[in-house]
Scaffold this motif. Structure first.
Motif, PDB file in Angstrom:
ATOM      1  N   ARG A 124     -34.114  -5.628  45.913  1.00 56.07           N
ATOM      2  CA  ARG A 124     -34.758  -4.572  45.130  1.00 56.07           C
ATOM      3  C   ARG A 124     -34.972  -3.304  45.968  1.00 56.07           C
ATOM      4  NH1 ARG A 124     -37.952  -9.174  43.494  1.00 56.07           N
ATOM      5  NH2 ARG A 124     -37.429  -9.785  41.351  1.00 56.07           N
ATOM      6  N   VAL A 125     -34.984  -3.463  47.278  1.00 55.25           N
ATOM      7  CA  VAL A 125     -35.263  -2.320  48.158  1.00 55.25           C
ATOM      8  C   VAL A 125     -34.217  -1.205  48.011  1.00 55.25           C
ATOM      9  CG1 VAL A 125     -35.531  -1.575  50.558  1.00 55.25           C
ATOM     10  CG2 VAL A 125     -36.556  -3.732  49.785  1.00 55.25           C
ATOM     11  N   PRO A 126     -32.929  -1.504  48.119  1.00 62.14           N
ATOM     12  CA  PRO A 126     -31.953  -0.413  47.955  1.00 62.14           C
ATOM     13  C   PRO A 126     -31.992   0.211  46.570  1.00 62.14           C
ATOM     14  CG  PRO A 126     -30.836  -2.544  48.065  1.00 62.14           C
ATOM     15  CD  PRO A 126     -32.256  -2.774  48.467  1.00 62.14           C
ATOM     16  N   VAL A 127     -32.380  -0.571  45.551  1.00 65.97           N
ATOM     17  CA  VAL A 127     -32.495  -0.009  44.205  1.00 65.97           C
ATOM     18  C   VAL A 127     -33.592   1.051  44.187  1.00 65.97           C
ATOM     19  CG1 VAL A 127     -32.972  -0.501  41.787  1.00 65.97           C
ATOM     20  CG2 VAL A 127     -31.671  -2.142  43.154  1.00 65.97           C
ATOM     21  N   LEU A 128     -34.732   0.707  44.776  1.00 66.46           N
ATOM     22  CA  LEU A 128     -35.847   1.654  44.801  1.00 66.46           C
ATOM     23  C   LEU A 128     -35.525   2.873  45.660  1.00 66.46           C
ATOM     24  CD1 LEU A 128     -38.796  -0.896  45.132  1.00 66.46           C
ATOM     25  CD2 LEU A 128     -38.046   0.327  43.075  1.00 66.46           C
ATOM     26  N   ILE A 129     -34.872   2.642  46.805  1.00 65.29           N
ATOM     27  CA  ILE A 129     -34.517   3.767  47.678  1.00 65.29           C
ATOM     28  C   ILE A 129     -33.558   4.721  46.977  1.00 65.29           C
ATOM     29  CG2 ILE A 129     -33.292   4.394  49.798  1.00 65.29           C
ATOM     30  CD1 ILE A 129     -34.407   1.876  51.080  1.00 65.29           C
ATOM     31  N   ALA A 130     -32.543   4.157  46.297  1.00 58.47           N
ATOM     32  CA  ALA A 130     -31.594   5.003  45.570  1.00 58.47           C
ATOM     33  C   ALA A 130     -32.299   5.808  44.487  1.00 58.47           C
ATOM     34  CB  ALA A 130     -30.487   4.151  44.965  1.00 58.47           C
ATOM     35  N   GLY A 131     -33.250   5.177  43.804  1.00 55.26           N
ATOM     36  CA  GLY A 131     -33.990   5.882  42.763  1.00 55.26           C
ATOM     37  C   GLY A 131     -34.816   7.028  43.324  1.00 55.26           C
ATOM     38  N   VAL A 132     -35.499   6.781  44.428  1.00 58.23           N
ATOM     39  CA  VAL A 132     -36.326   7.822  45.041  1.00 58.23           C
ATOM     40  C   VAL A 132     -35.460   8.977  45.551  1.00 58.23           C
ATOM     41  CG1 VAL A 132     -37.861   8.333  46.983  1.00 58.23           C
ATOM     42  CG2 VAL A 132     -38.203   6.254  45.634  1.00 58.23           C
ATOM     43  N   LEU A 133     -34.349   8.638  46.219  1.00 59.14           N
ATOM     44  CA  LEU A 133     -33.467   9.678  46.729  1.00 59.14           C
ATOM     45  C   LEU A 133     -32.824  10.478  45.598  1.00 59.14           C
ATOM     46  CD1 LEU A 133     -31.665   7.870  49.700  1.00 59.14           C
ATOM     47  CD2 LEU A 133     -33.478   9.594  49.815  1.00 59.14           C
ATOM     48  N   SER A 178     -27.906 -15.280  40.760  1.00 56.18           N
ATOM     49  CA  SER A 178     -27.776 -15.283  42.218  1.00 56.18           C
ATOM     50  C   SER A 178     -26.602 -14.424  42.691  1.00 56.18           C
ATOM     51  CB  SER A 178     -27.593 -16.721  42.715  1.00 56.18           C
ATOM     52  OG  SER A 178     -26.418 -17.296  42.168  1.00 56.18           O
ATOM     53  N   ILE A 179     -25.694 -14.112  41.748  1.00 61.13           N
ATOM     54  CA  ILE A 179     -24.562 -13.235  42.061  1.00 61.13           C
ATOM     55  C   ILE A 179     -24.842 -11.805  41.624  1.00 61.13           C
ATOM     56  CG2 ILE A 179     -22.122 -12.785  41.598  1.00 61.13           C
ATOM     57  CD1 ILE A 179     -21.749 -15.768  41.166  1.00 61.13           C
ATOM     58  N   SER A 180     -25.425 -11.647  40.424  1.00 63.11           N
ATOM     59  CA  SER A 180     -25.632 -10.302  39.885  1.00 63.11           C
ATOM     60  C   SER A 180     -26.663  -9.508  40.683  1.00 63.11           C
ATOM     61  CB  SER A 180     -26.063 -10.392  38.418  1.00 63.11           C
ATOM     62  OG  SER A 180     -27.299 -11.071  38.294  1.00 63.11           O
ATOM     63  N   VAL A 181     -27.684 -10.190  41.198  1.00 62.35           N
ATOM     64  CA  VAL A 181     -28.715  -9.482  41.970  1.00 62.35           C
ATOM     65  C   VAL A 181     -28.142  -8.878  43.256  1.00 62.35           C
ATOM     66  CG1 VAL A 181     -30.845  -9.781  43.294  1.00 62.35           C
ATOM     67  CG2 VAL A 181     -30.671 -10.719  40.982  1.00 62.35           C
ATOM     68  N   PRO A 182     -27.404  -9.637  44.080  1.00 63.18           N
ATOM     69  CA  PRO A 182     -26.796  -9.003  45.263  1.00 63.18           C
ATOM     70  C   PRO A 182     -25.807  -7.898  44.918  1.00 63.18           C
ATOM     71  CG  PRO A 182     -26.827 -11.389  45.515  1.00 63.18           C
ATOM     72  CD  PRO A 182     -27.218 -11.101  44.105  1.00 63.18           C
ATOM     73  N   ILE A 183     -25.067  -8.063  43.800  1.00 63.20           N
ATOM     74  CA  ILE A 183     -24.129  -7.003  43.396  1.00 63.20           C
ATOM     75  C   ILE A 183     -24.890  -5.717  43.097  1.00 63.20           C
ATOM     76  CG2 ILE A 183     -22.605  -6.250  41.539  1.00 63.20           C
ATOM     77  CD1 ILE A 183     -21.500  -9.056  41.397  1.00 63.20           C
ATOM     78  N   ALA A 184     -25.981  -5.842  42.337  1.00 63.86           N
ATOM     79  CA  ALA A 184     -26.786  -4.666  42.012  1.00 63.86           C
ATOM     80  C   ALA A 184     -27.361  -4.032  43.268  1.00 63.86           C
ATOM     81  CB  ALA A 184     -27.907  -5.050  41.050  1.00 63.86           C
ATOM     82  N   GLY A 185     -27.868  -4.873  44.179  1.00 62.66           N
ATOM     83  CA  GLY A 185     -28.424  -4.328  45.411  1.00 62.66           C
ATOM     84  C   GLY A 185     -27.388  -3.581  46.229  1.00 62.66           C
ATOM     85  N   ALA A 186     -26.197  -4.149  46.348  1.00 62.05           N
ATOM     86  CA  ALA A 186     -25.127  -3.501  47.118  1.00 62.05           C
ATOM     87  C   ALA A 186     -24.694  -2.201  46.457  1.00 62.05           C
ATOM     88  CB  ALA A 186     -23.942  -4.449  47.253  1.00 62.05           C
ATOM     89  N   CYS A 187     -24.589  -2.193  45.125  1.00 63.73           N
ATOM     90  CA  CYS A 187     -24.172  -0.982  44.419  1.00 63.73           C
ATOM     91  C   CYS A 187     -25.177   0.145  44.612  1.00 63.73           C
ATOM     92  CB  CYS A 187     -24.008  -1.274  42.928  1.00 63.73           C
ATOM     93  SG  CYS A 187     -22.534  -2.244  42.525  1.00 63.73           S
ATOM     94  N   PHE A 188     -26.445  -0.180  44.556  1.00 63.61           N
ATOM     95  CA  PHE A 188     -27.446   0.876  44.736  1.00 63.61           C
ATOM     96  C   PHE A 188     -27.609   1.268  46.196  1.00 63.61           C
ATOM     97  CE2 PHE A 188     -28.543  -0.110  40.368  1.00 63.61           C
ATOM     98  CZ  PHE A 188     -28.852   1.149  39.868  1.00 63.61           C
ATOM     99  N   ALA A 189     -27.223   0.405  47.111  1.00 65.18           N
ATOM    100  CA  ALA A 189     -27.182   0.819  48.515  1.00 65.18           C
ATOM    101  C   ALA A 189     -26.122   1.908  48.695  1.00 65.18           C
ATOM    102  CB  ALA A 189     -26.875  -0.383  49.410  1.00 65.18           C
ATOM    103  N   ALA A 208     -21.181   3.543  41.104  1.00 65.94           N
ATOM    104  CA  ALA A 208     -21.847   2.348  41.624  1.00 65.94           C
ATOM    105  C   ALA A 208     -23.148   2.025  40.889  1.00 65.94           C
ATOM    106  CB  ALA A 208     -22.099   2.508  43.128  1.00 65.94           C
ATOM    107  N   PRO A 209     -24.018   3.020  40.596  1.00 66.12           N
ATOM    108  CA  PRO A 209     -25.248   2.682  39.859  1.00 66.12           C
ATOM    109  C   PRO A 209     -24.985   2.054  38.494  1.00 66.12           C
ATOM    110  CG  PRO A 209     -25.402   4.869  40.812  1.00 66.12           C
ATOM    111  CD  PRO A 209     -23.988   4.440  40.974  1.00 66.12           C
ATOM    112  N   LEU A 210     -23.946   2.517  37.809  1.00 63.17           N
ATOM    113  CA  LEU A 210     -23.614   1.933  36.508  1.00 63.17           C
ATOM    114  C   LEU A 210     -23.181   0.484  36.659  1.00 63.17           C
ATOM    115  CD1 LEU A 210     -21.647   4.878  34.859  1.00 63.17           C
ATOM    116  CD2 LEU A 210     -23.884   3.990  34.161  1.00 63.17           C
ATOM    117  N   ILE A 211     -22.383   0.214  37.699  1.00 62.34           N
ATOM    118  CA  ILE A 211     -21.949  -1.162  37.948  1.00 62.34           C
ATOM    119  C   ILE A 211     -23.150  -2.050  38.246  1.00 62.34           C
ATOM    120  CG2 ILE A 211     -20.577  -2.636  39.460  1.00 62.34           C
ATOM    121  CD1 ILE A 211     -18.703  -0.277  39.892  1.00 62.34           C
ATOM    122  N   GLY A 212     -24.062  -1.516  39.080  1.00 60.85           N
ATOM    123  CA  GLY A 212     -25.250  -2.293  39.418  1.00 60.85           C
ATOM    124  C   GLY A 212     -26.109  -2.616  38.215  1.00 60.85           C
ATOM    125  N   LEU A 213     -26.345  -1.635  37.349  1.00 60.19           N
ATOM    126  CA  LEU A 213     -27.156  -1.879  36.152  1.00 60.19           C
ATOM    127  C   LEU A 213     -26.460  -2.849  35.215  1.00 60.19           C
ATOM    128  CD1 LEU A 213     -29.602  -1.271  34.395  1.00 60.19           C
ATOM    129  CD2 LEU A 213     -28.375   0.713  33.485  1.00 60.19           C
TER     130      LEU A 213
END
Length: 266
Positions: free
Chosen positions: A164-173, A95-106, A74-79
């Motif tokens: 951006r929140v799930p991206v940051l949370i995934a990175g911290v975790l 407007s499509i790629s940003v939600p996809i990245a957020g969902a993948c990192f969630a 999922a992180p690779l797909i998001g990036l």
């Protein structure tokens, strides 16, 4: 759950003239429907239990594995979704790629949390896979967060902030998981698994406890199958008559010990 042969008698009847007539395998086939007992019946029993479990999982195991694989990539797909816009690799709208990245990192964040929980409940070894998962996710999340903050097309997306929140949370975790496994994990003892398997194989108390859960009628069927297979090997001259008599008198689940003694005399 079944293996190549449905019974010990079928295994003995099909045994090649060039193959070693191992009593541990014979008895394991008689008990193949009870992997909880097989696990404590020497190397042959434990090996047969693993094969039977793999066959029993079948396609169900494959379908359970697919979501796990998707979660790991999922992180690779998001990036990839995010990098495509500023680099001009594809025409996906921001407007499509940003939600996809957020969902993948969630998804990636959930994977980090589950992996950490599994590691804390287990033997807490320094697994290279977990290190790669944690630090790899942290790096990918860092690149994604930086791209989302610096690319003009992405900054202009309405409501991009919450994604951006799930991206940051995934990175911290991910970073926390990597540091935890690296700092607190114990080095894997290469011989520990073998010693544990040997102890389990000769644990008579656990074997008897496992056999105690099998109904008496089923145990009678298993003994009859085992003893019939032993008699067939004796009849065909594959094992000495005295060995066959001893094997038929032996406690259920202990024939692998006769094999061990025979190997020790060679």
């Amino acid at each position: 759950m079944s293996l190549r042969h449905e019974s010990a008698l079928a295994w003995a009847d099909d045994l090649s003239a060039a193959a070693e007539p191992r009593l541990g395998i014979l008895e394991a086939y008689a008990l193949q429907r009870h992997p909880e007992a097989l696990a404590h019946m020497g190397d042959d029993g434990a090996g047969l239990a693993r094969v039977a479990a793999a066959k029993g999982s079948g396609m169900a195991g494959l379908w359970l594995m697919l979501p796990a694989l998707l979660a790991l990539i999922a992180p690779l797909i998001g990036l990839a979704a995010i990098l495509g816009d500023p680099l001009g690799l594809h025409r996906m709208d921001a407007s499509i790629s940003v939600p996809i990245a957020g969902a993948c990192f969630a998804i990636a964040a959930v994977v980090q949390a589950v992996a950490a929980g599994w590691w804390l409940r287990g033997r807490r070894e320094r697994h290279g896979t977990l290190l790669l998962l944690g630090f790899g996710t942290a790096v990918l999340a860092g690149l994604t967060a930086w791209t989302m903050s610096s690319a003009g097309a992405l900054q202009a997306v309405a409501d991009a902030g919450p994604w951006r929140v799930p991206v940051l949370i995934a990175g911290v975790l991910g970073l926390a998981l990597g540091v935890l496994v690296l700092g607190a994990g114990s080095r894997v003892d290469a011989g520990a698994a073998e010693r544990e398997a040997a102890e389990r194989a000769h644990d008579g108390d656990r074997l008897r406890a496992a056999l105690a859960t099998i109904p008496a009628s089923e145990l009678d069927r298993i003994r009859a199958d085992r003893d019939g297979a032993i008699a067939l090997l004796v009849e065909r001259g594959r094992i000495p008559a005295e060995t066959g008599e001893r094997a038929q008198r032996a406690e259920l689940g202990t024939l692998h010990r006769i094999d061990t003694e025979a190997r020790g005399r060679r």
